[in-house]
Enzyme design. Sequence first.
Site, mmCIF file in Angstrom:
data_model
loop_
_atom_site.group_PDB
_atom_site.id
_atom_site.type_symbol
_atom_site.label_atom_id
_atom_site.label_comp_id
_atom_site.label_asym_id
_atom_site.label_seq_id
_atom_site.Cartn_x
_atom_site.Cartn_y
_atom_site.Cartn_z
ATOM 1 N N TYR A 180 0.850 -1.186 0.000
ATOM 2 C CA TYR A 180 0.000 0.000 0.000
ATOM 3 C C TYR A 180 0.888 1.240 0.000
ATOM 4 C CZ TYR A 180 -3.616 -3.329 1.519
ATOM 5 O OH TYR A 180 -4.465 -4.409 1.619
ATOM 6 N N SER A 195 -13.164 -5.537 2.106
ATOM 7 C CA SER A 195 -14.229 -4.980 1.248
ATOM 8 C C SER A 195 -15.617 -5.501 1.624
ATOM 9 C CB SER A 195 -13.942 -5.281 -0.231
ATOM 10 O OG SER A 195 -12.734 -4.703 -0.640
ATOM 11 N N LEU A 247 -18.058 -3.880 2.404
ATOM 12 C CA LEU A 247 -19.055 -2.946 1.865
ATOM 13 C C LEU A 247 -18.940 -2.824 0.349
ATOM 14 C CD1 LEU A 247 -18.879 -0.172 4.629
ATOM 15 C CD2 LEU A 247 -20.604 -1.955 4.333
ATOM 16 N N GLY A 307 -17.278 0.206 -1.120
ATOM 17 C CA GLY A 307 -18.060 1.438 -0.991
ATOM 18 C C GLY A 307 -19.419 1.377 -1.654
ATOM 19 N N PHE A 308 -19.623 0.393 -2.528
ATOM 20 C CA PHE A 308 -20.888 0.317 -3.256
ATOM 21 C C PHE A 308 -22.074 0.111 -2.320
ATOM 22 C CE2 PHE A 308 -24.244 -2.045 -5.420
ATOM 23 C CZ PHE A 308 -24.468 -1.255 -6.533
ATOM 24 N N SER A 349 -22.677 3.566 -0.472
ATOM 25 C CA SER A 349 -22.987 4.781 -1.230
ATOM 26 C C SER A 349 -23.797 4.555 -2.494
ATOM 27 C CB SER A 349 -21.683 5.492 -1.609
ATOM 28 O OG SER A 349 -20.918 5.794 -0.464
#
Length: 349
Positions: free
Chosen positions: A61, A211, A213, A216-217, A220
């Site tokens: 990262y 992930s 979520l 992010g989908f 949001s």
Amino acid sequence: MAGVVRKIKLGSQGLEVSAQGLGCMGMSAFYGPPKPEEEMIEVIHHAINSGITFLDTSDVYGPHTNEILLGKALKEEWREKVELATKFGLNNVGDPIHTKIEVRGDPAYVRAACEGSLKRLGVDCIDLYYQHRVDTSVPIEITMGELKKLVEEGKIKYIGLSEVTASTIRRAHAVHPITAIQLEWSLWTRDVEEEIIPTCRELGIGIVCFSPLGRGFLSSGPNMVDSLSKEDSRLQLYPRFHPENLEHNKHIFERVTDMAAKKGCTPAQLALAWIHHQGDDVCPIPGTTKIENLKQNIGALSVKLSPEDMAELEHLASEDSVKGDRYVAGIATWKTYDTPPLSSWKLEN
């Protein structure tokens, strides 16, 4: 304020972590430009003070900058309050413009990567050290042998693997107990349920969900793509965000949103609650760069779902209801990558 998040046992070797972790990748890499360092340290400290003590990073990262960030955030008394996880195995090669990522699991690289992470993080020992992706040229037994030495030397406490097949998990676990498998598991990524999750449970291995979520989908919805930076990897690497798939996938978000309204919570909280209700051996690590989102994610731990709620969620987000692959072609996942047999290494070496 501390202690509002319960602890769970991850794996069978003694590691205890907060029931929800914090994925730190997006603070430094892949999801647009790096965020301001001081603000991210504030988010990390707020998480710890709220009881989120399981922090996840990787040497790739940045590369390296996310580990350096955590090293600054965890100085002095902060280090004792957390369970720190990082990863190795993805090595950036080439110049900055033509960067490629190679996967390495040979013993010399494993040791050098660990030493580098210890230095950047500013710690004497890493709580949970994952192989980020398996090296298809090195038997997993060889990689695990070096990791076992690092445990014996006190440089790491527990070993984890990420994106691996069931057979690789079994082979690795036979060399030294695996504490956790990191995998993508959410309402729109459920392919691990058939074989990987049962294998972990059979062997007493903890499950860490990145992930949760849907990048992010699930928090949001499809409109999120309109606000993404051109540098955001979601626009290039994840076909589910491509226009031809997004139009179809928005129906999942709409159904989750409707159900969340009935439950009196947000769509993100409902999606996280679904993961939390999978069992006490499961820890999601949603990432965020905002304290407000962090608070919302913690709130998911208070959302109660009945068996009927779970069944309804699983029906509206069945595996075949999502359009688009997880990654574009060429990115290693557990479905496509395994390691060669140990006998091949012995013959070559």
